[in-house]
Design a protein around this motif. Structure first.
Motif, PDB file in Angstrom:
ATOM      1  N   GLU A   1       0.671  -1.290   0.000  1.00 19.82           N
ATOM      2  CA  GLU A   1       0.081   0.043   0.002  1.00 19.82           C
ATOM      3  C   GLU A   1       0.853   1.364  -0.123  1.00 19.82           C
ATOM      4  O   GLU A   1       0.653   2.313  -0.615  1.00 19.82           O
TER       5      GLU A   1
ATOM      6  N   GLU B   1       2.534   1.921  -3.347  1.00 22.30           N
ATOM      7  CA  GLU B   1       1.692   2.437  -4.132  1.00 22.30           C
ATOM      8  C   GLU B   1       1.551   3.775  -4.028  1.00 22.30           C
ATOM      9  O   GLU B   1       1.617   4.655  -4.717  1.00 22.30           O
TER      10      GLU B   1
ATOM     11  N   GLY C   1      -6.921   9.331  -2.870  1.00 23.15           N
ATOM     12  CA  GLY C   1      -6.848   8.218  -2.057  1.00 23.15           C
ATOM     13  C   GLY C   1      -8.343   7.945  -1.105  1.00 23.15           C
ATOM     14  O   GLY C   1      -7.913   7.134  -0.083  1.00 23.15           O
TER      15      GLY C   1
ATOM     16  N   SER D   1      -9.310   2.810  -2.698  1.00 17.70           N
ATOM     17  CA  SER D   1      -7.894   2.028  -3.085  1.00 17.70           C
ATOM     18  C   SER D   1      -7.645   2.618  -4.462  1.00 17.70           C
ATOM     19  O   SER D   1      -8.581   2.869  -5.087  1.00 17.70           O
TER      20      SER D   1
ATOM     21  N   THR E   1      -9.556   0.160  -7.008  1.00 20.02           N
ATOM     22  CA  THR E   1     -11.037   0.306  -7.210  1.00 20.02           C
ATOM     23  C   THR E   1     -11.023   1.635  -8.145  1.00 20.02           C
ATOM     24  O   THR E   1     -11.881   1.681  -8.967  1.00 20.02           O
TER      25      THR E   1
ATOM     26  N   GLU F   1     -17.433  -3.889  -3.177  1.00 16.78           N
ATOM     27  CA  GLU F   1     -16.157  -3.375  -4.167  1.00 16.78           C
ATOM     28  C   GLU F   1     -16.828  -3.128  -5.545  1.00 16.78           C
ATOM     29  O   GLU F   1     -16.668  -2.088  -6.277  1.00 16.78           O
TER      30      GLU F   1
END
Lengths: 214, 330
Positions: free
Chosen positions: A7, A10, A70, A73, A76, A163
């Motif tokens: 994470e 990223e 942000g 995610s 997504t 999701e």
């Protein structure tokens, strides 16, 4: 979450992209290319169009990245863009084109659906499997964009309802009902194509072959 | 629960997304309804059929294709040239702030007047131009871009540095100075890229001239331009574009390899369908090659020819030099 966690990595890459670092963007998208391409593939007509749509989606994502804060995610967020690009393209195309997949039939709820041509069945099991796969692909491709998206995200990509809601930009109730309708339609389409009883296909084919022989 | 209601729940039931009580009702209905049980069975089969669709491999060169498209859509590498004042959001500027600004201007004028009346207190803070630290390196052309092939490998690329200078000059005769600066381009083996003379308020003339000179003559040109008047500001930039250069060059090599492979493939193919497909691919690849060659040529010219931008103007009213020494006459 340590400094080396995915994470964090990223998030750092996103920051670098936002300051105009193209190389960072390449690193950022690399893990998603396959998924994005596959979503585009299932949402489009063929590999060529899938390539174009996936590429368009990545360019849009790059240009929109400065606005990414942000809240969701990155995955997504990215898939939301891909979904938008694909459903837009699909809607545009459906308006333009007279689909020649099969004859059009009106379903109980008034929407025009396609009745698939004979799914066919080959002499060997392998060919039969392939035919079946093609029939399923064609059935998925005949679904309207919104329905296709939820079915692909759920059954091919394995996303959760939450999701999918976030990617498709609708609430969970809508996801559930679209998914139900989409699957029911696939069932109807595939049953009409006599996919469940391949032997029937031989039966229905036999008279025409016999006719040609006479 | 009737069949219609049960039908609405089937998909969620398969995903185990029903609440325990709904699930119980649903299962009770199934026990007494063979039709719904059969339908659920075929629905489950459909779901498993869709799930078994194979994952498609990403086409070859897809990453490269995306990155080329992204680079093409990429806005100018430098930040947008928005003047400082335009970035300020005046709508957020409240009444109190306006009043404060007015006060600052008022006292500022008072201070200026004071300095005008008592010049002894005005410090001589003449502007010191920054010294040029970066010395232009000789440009070694290791990559042939004019022809059809890249002869050298990426590893052979030396450091690629693009030099540029921005200068503001005050002169008595703007037109004459603009002509003199322009002639410097030719003297040094370069050319004038831009030249603009504008007349502003009260017939105030200013000029903007942009020269391109060979990198070897860069320093000399900057010195010669500086001799034309009073240098108000001078900014020298040395931008190392080696990374971008290597990047595009390796892309070019990759694309040319791809082109070669496609050509080989084309020779072996007999199916018309495949030939059409390969031709299309080839077209794509060649278009990308052209775009990248253009980019490389652009980089080459950035390195080979340094930019010297010069702004020329006449000094403002001499008394203003008291407020800001830089604006005074020579």
């Amino acid at each position: 979450m340590g400094p080396q966690s995915p994470e964090n990595r990223e998030a750092l890459l996103v920051q670098r992209c936002q300051s105009g670092d193209l190389e960072a963007f390449g690193e950022l998208i690399a893990p998603y290319e396959k998924k994005v391409y596959n979503l585009a593939y299932r949402m489009s007509r063929d590999a060529e169009e899938a390539k174009d749509l996936a590429q368009e989606a990545f360019v849009k994502a790059y240009l929109a990245l400065p606005g990414f804060r942000g809240e969701a995610s990155f995955a997504t967020w990215l898939f939301r863009i891909v979904a938008n690009v694909c459903t837009d393209a699909l809607r545009k195309r459906r308006q333009q084109e007279v689909v020649s997949l099969g004859r059009q039939v009106e379903t109980s709820d008034g929407e025009v659906m396609l009745e698939l041509p004979d799914a066919g069945a080959g002499p060997s099991d392998v060919l039969e499997d392939l035919e079946r796969q093609h029939a399923v692909e064609r059935a998925v491709r005949s679904l309207p964009a919104e329905f296709r998206l939820v079915v692909v995200l759920r059954d091919i990509h394995g996303y959760s309802y939450e999701e999918i809601a976030s990617i498709a930009g609708v609430n969970i109730g809508t996801v559930k009902s679209r998914l139900n309708r989409a699957r029911q339609r696939l069932r109807e389409l595939l049953q009409d194509g006599e996919l469940f009883e391949p032997h029937n296909v031989y039966k229905t084919r036999a008279p025409s072959k016999g006719g040609a022989g006479r | 629960m009737n069949c219609r209601q049960a039908r609405d729940l089937m998909s969620a039931y398969l995903d185990a997304a029903l609440s325990p009580s709904l699930r119980q009702d649903f299962e009770e209905h199934l026990q007494e309804c063979p039709a719904c049980t059969a339908e659920l069975g075929s629905l489950a089969e459909v779901v498993s059929l869709v799930r078994s669709l194979p994952e498609k491999p990403v086409p070859d060169g897809f990453h490269q294709l995306v990155m080329t498209a992204v680079a093409a859509a990429h806005p100018a590498p430098r930040a947008a040239k928005v003047p400082l004042w335009a970035r300020f959001d005046f709508s957020r500027f409240g009444r109190v702030a306006w009043a404060a600004a007015a006060l600052v201007i008022f006292f500022g004028l008072g201070l200026a007047a004071g300095r005008y009346l008592f010049p002894a207190s005005a410090g001589s803070t003449a502007y010191v131009p920054p010294s040029v630290t970066a010395k232009p390196a000789s440009y070694d052309a290791t990559v042939a871009t004019g022809g059809n092939t890249v002869t050298d490998t990426v590893a052979g690329i030396g450091r690629q540095v693009a030099y540029s200078a921005k200068m503001d000059l005050q002169v008595q005769d703007v037109r004459a100075a603009a002509a003199a600066v322009s002639s410097l381009a030719e003297q040094n083996g370069g050319y004038v890229e831009e030249s603009k003379i504008t007349t502003g308020w009260f017939g105030r003339v200013s000029a903007h001239v942009k020269l391109r000179v060979p990198q070897a003559k860069f320093q000399a040109t900057v010195d010669q331009v500086g001799a034309q008047g009073k240098v108000i500001s001078k900014e020298i930039t040395a931008e190392d574009i080696t990374a971008s250069y290597v990047d595009v060059t390796s892309k070019l090599i990759a694309l040319q390899t791809q082109e070669q492979q496609l050509l080989d493939l084309l020779r072996q193919t007999t199916s018309v369908d495949d030939i059409v497909k390969i031709q299309k691919e080839l077209e794509d690849v060649r278009a990308q090659i052209e775009a990248i060659k253009a980019a490389i040529q652009n980089y080459d010219s950035l390195v080979a020819y340094s930019a010297v931008e010069v702004n020329l103007s006449r000094p403002l009213f001499p008394w203003l030099s008291v407020v800001w020494p830089g604006l005074g006459g020579p």
